[in-house]
Write a protein that holds these residues in place. Sequence first.
Motif, PDB file in Angstrom:
ATOM      1  N   CYS A 262      17.133  -5.539   6.324  1.00  0.00           N
ATOM      2  CA  CYS A 262      16.390  -6.682   7.065  1.00  0.00           C
ATOM      3  C   CYS A 262      15.880  -6.624   8.800  1.00  0.00           C
ATOM      4  O   CYS A 262      17.168  -6.925   9.073  1.00  0.00           O
ATOM      5  CB  CYS A 262      16.508  -7.850   6.394  1.00  0.00           C
ATOM      6  N   GLU A 263      14.547  -6.869   8.898  1.00  0.00           N
ATOM      7  CA  GLU A 263      14.433  -7.374   9.974  1.00  0.00           C
ATOM      8  C   GLU A 263      14.215  -8.859  10.289  1.00  0.00           C
ATOM      9  O   GLU A 263      13.845  -9.069   9.268  1.00  0.00           O
ATOM     10  CB  GLU A 263      13.374  -6.578  10.406  1.00  0.00           C
ATOM     11  N   THR A 265      12.595 -11.903  12.794  1.00  0.00           N
ATOM     12  CA  THR A 265      11.459 -12.165  13.615  1.00  0.00           C
ATOM     13  C   THR A 265      11.197 -14.460  14.142  1.00  0.00           C
ATOM     14  O   THR A 265      12.132 -14.745  13.649  1.00  0.00           O
ATOM     15  CB  THR A 265       9.938 -12.060  13.670  1.00  0.00           C
ATOM     16  N   ASP A 344      11.186 -10.471   8.710  1.00  0.00           N
ATOM     17  CA  ASP A 344       9.815 -10.344   9.004  1.00  0.00           C
ATOM     18  C   ASP A 344       9.587  -9.235   7.644  1.00  0.00           C
ATOM     19  O   ASP A 344      10.919  -7.750   7.843  1.00  0.00           O
ATOM     20  CB  ASP A 344      10.545  -9.266  10.989  1.00  0.00           C
ATOM     21  N   GLU A 346       7.831  -7.368   6.135  1.00  0.00           N
ATOM     22  CA  GLU A 346       6.434  -5.865   6.267  1.00  0.00           C
ATOM     23  C   GLU A 346       7.008  -5.283   6.872  1.00  0.00           C
ATOM     24  O   GLU A 346       6.921  -3.401   6.726  1.00  0.00           O
ATOM     25  CB  GLU A 346       5.294  -6.998   6.936  1.00  0.00           C
ATOM     26  N   ASN A 347       8.020  -5.687   8.130  1.00  0.00           N
ATOM     27  CA  ASN A 347       8.986  -4.791   8.307  1.00  0.00           C
ATOM     28  C   ASN A 347      10.450  -4.511   8.131  1.00  0.00           C
ATOM     29  O   ASN A 347      10.982  -3.803   9.152  1.00  0.00           O
ATOM     30  CB  ASN A 347       9.533  -4.847  10.166  1.00  0.00           C
ATOM     31  N   SER A 348      11.157  -4.970   6.809  1.00  0.00           N
ATOM     32  CA  SER A 348      12.062  -4.757   6.417  1.00  0.00           C
ATOM     33  C   SER A 348      12.288  -3.870   4.999  1.00  0.00           C
ATOM     34  O   SER A 348      11.338  -3.908   4.393  1.00  0.00           O
ATOM     35  CB  SER A 348      12.397  -6.390   6.034  1.00  0.00           C
ATOM     36  N   ASN A 363      10.500  -3.471  -0.422  1.00  0.00           N
ATOM     37  CA  ASN A 363       9.688  -2.970   0.142  1.00  0.00           C
ATOM     38  C   ASN A 363       9.458  -2.363  -0.488  1.00  0.00           C
ATOM     39  O   ASN A 363       9.101  -1.612   0.589  1.00  0.00           O
ATOM     40  CB  ASN A 363       9.520  -3.781   1.809  1.00  0.00           C
ATOM     41  N   HIS A 370       2.912  -4.172   2.793  1.00  0.00           N
ATOM     42  CA  HIS A 370       3.319  -3.183   3.393  1.00  0.00           C
ATOM     43  C   HIS A 370       4.962  -2.623   3.423  1.00  0.00           C
ATOM     44  O   HIS A 370       5.809  -2.857   3.698  1.00  0.00           O
ATOM     45  CB  HIS A 370       3.117  -4.205   5.038  1.00  0.00           C
ATOM     46  N   MET A 372       7.740  -0.796   2.585  1.00  0.00           N
ATOM     47  CA  MET A 372       8.522   0.893   3.212  1.00  0.00           C
ATOM     48  C   MET A 372       9.472   1.833   2.445  1.00  0.00           C
ATOM     49  O   MET A 372       8.824   2.659   3.020  1.00  0.00           O
ATOM     50  CB  MET A 372       9.638   0.037   4.452  1.00  0.00           C
TER      51      MET A 372
END
Length: 537
Positions: A262-263, A265, A344, A346-348, A363, A370, A372
């Motif tokens: 997990c990212e 922000t 975040d 979208e980037n996780s 995700n 988005h 991944m």
Amino acid sequence: MESVSDEVILVGLDGLGFGEIGQWIDGGILPTLSSLADNTATDLKSTHPPWTPCAWPSLLSGRNPGKHGVFDFFKQEGYEKQLIERSDVDSPYLFDVTAECGLTPVVINYPITHSALNIENGAMVPGYLTSEDTPFHPPHLREQYEAENGKYRIYPDYGTDDDPIAEYVDVARHRRDIARFLDERFDWDLLAVQFQVTDSVFHDLDDREQIREVLENVDEFVGDIIDLGDDDTTVIIASDHGMGDYDWTFYVNSWLAEHGYCETTEGEAQYFRQQKDKLKGKSDESKSSSTMSKAVSTTANTLSKVGLSPRRIHSALESVGLASHVERILPADALVAAQNQVVDHENSIAYQLLFNSLGIHLNVEGREPHGMVPQNEYEEVRSELIDELKEIRDPDGKLVFDDVRPREEVYEGKHVEDAPDIILFPRDFRYDVSGSILDTFRRNPHKNHKPEGILISNRDLNVDPEKGASIYDIAPTVAAELEIPVDTNTDGRVLTDVEETVERQDWDELAGDYASGGSDQDTSSVEDRLADLGYME
């Protein structure tokens, strides 16, 4: 064989389990429940998770969340969340079918009944998750009731310091009063009344004597409602889940972040505490609290720039025993403001998206906006994450989860793919699983939901005393007692002696258009109430 009743009274008592109230029933402190318990008193196994928004639809439909599609207070919209309402529950309710069969249901305060106010026979008073000023059905009923009884209240003022007992009792009294009001106007076959305050008091009050006093009043009101029936009326009292002790809050997104899934922000807190004091009329305190929030948030942002995130600060405070002290002296919204790290999405790779789903979403490419995780790697990534989650231990060295399973092993039905990809089963249900980005663990003794509710009846129900009954059994049992068809898609069974003689029919075909359209109500005040009870952390 017991004779089939022409009338049924179904009383819902949210959040009650024998672990918390058993001694009060046995000791006669709750005389209405005590007298009925001489016939049937057993555990009622809830849904997973055992939360209000998925449990009541299951109790009213007889179907598991994989069939009705609700797993949390919110539904997923990409990476966003939207508060659920009746049109999001993809199953007919018991009283929809009752009305379609030409009988008369009177339904009071059941959660997630807004805004499907189109039953042709009977009356509907929506409950939990609707707005305070929600309309009744038929439309003129609210005005008539309030002209005689004063303003109808759905929600208490959580956290009041004035007289919390009077606050909760006043709200509960309206359930009894409106049942009497509607009893005079409708020749009902099903009288279904729900009390939500029986859950809220455990989240809101720390004084067990105050809780007992509120429940004593509710017990009296339940007796008054039962008196609206006659000697042959079947009475079923059920709760959607139980209540009991929790020890920890586990911040699963923090753990996922630490393990590369997990990212995070910097962003605005996604919880709804900031406006609660203002909504309660405490404008001066709100202004002061807002100033404190800004100060804490500014400090947190500054420290973040030198590598000290709020999560690391909290961890340091915890290590020297000061975290809980800081939490006590700072306003709740100041603490929320300090939690300036959010997921975040979208980037996780993975995250807990919904507040109370006890589940983790992956995700996935082609599924999320988005994504991944490639489709061909989905099973491998999910299996690896499940194996890692099973091994998590708390600071005392104990496993956090009794089990971690893929969603298709927990649910069945056309909405399984709407569930989180991974389903979490906290050990003995003594852990909250939070999506906040804070420290990974926080020792947090409090009361929260347990999987075993209660089932009490004036009938001798066919229940295994060791296994208890299931929340899915209530709808088919009430249907059989009303002599209307039992749903062919139910996940429950009929608990009375008429099991072999009941007619069966698909409720989807029988109920017709039971939840057309949605509402345009402002849900912000409802979300604030959820935050007040700790459901949004």
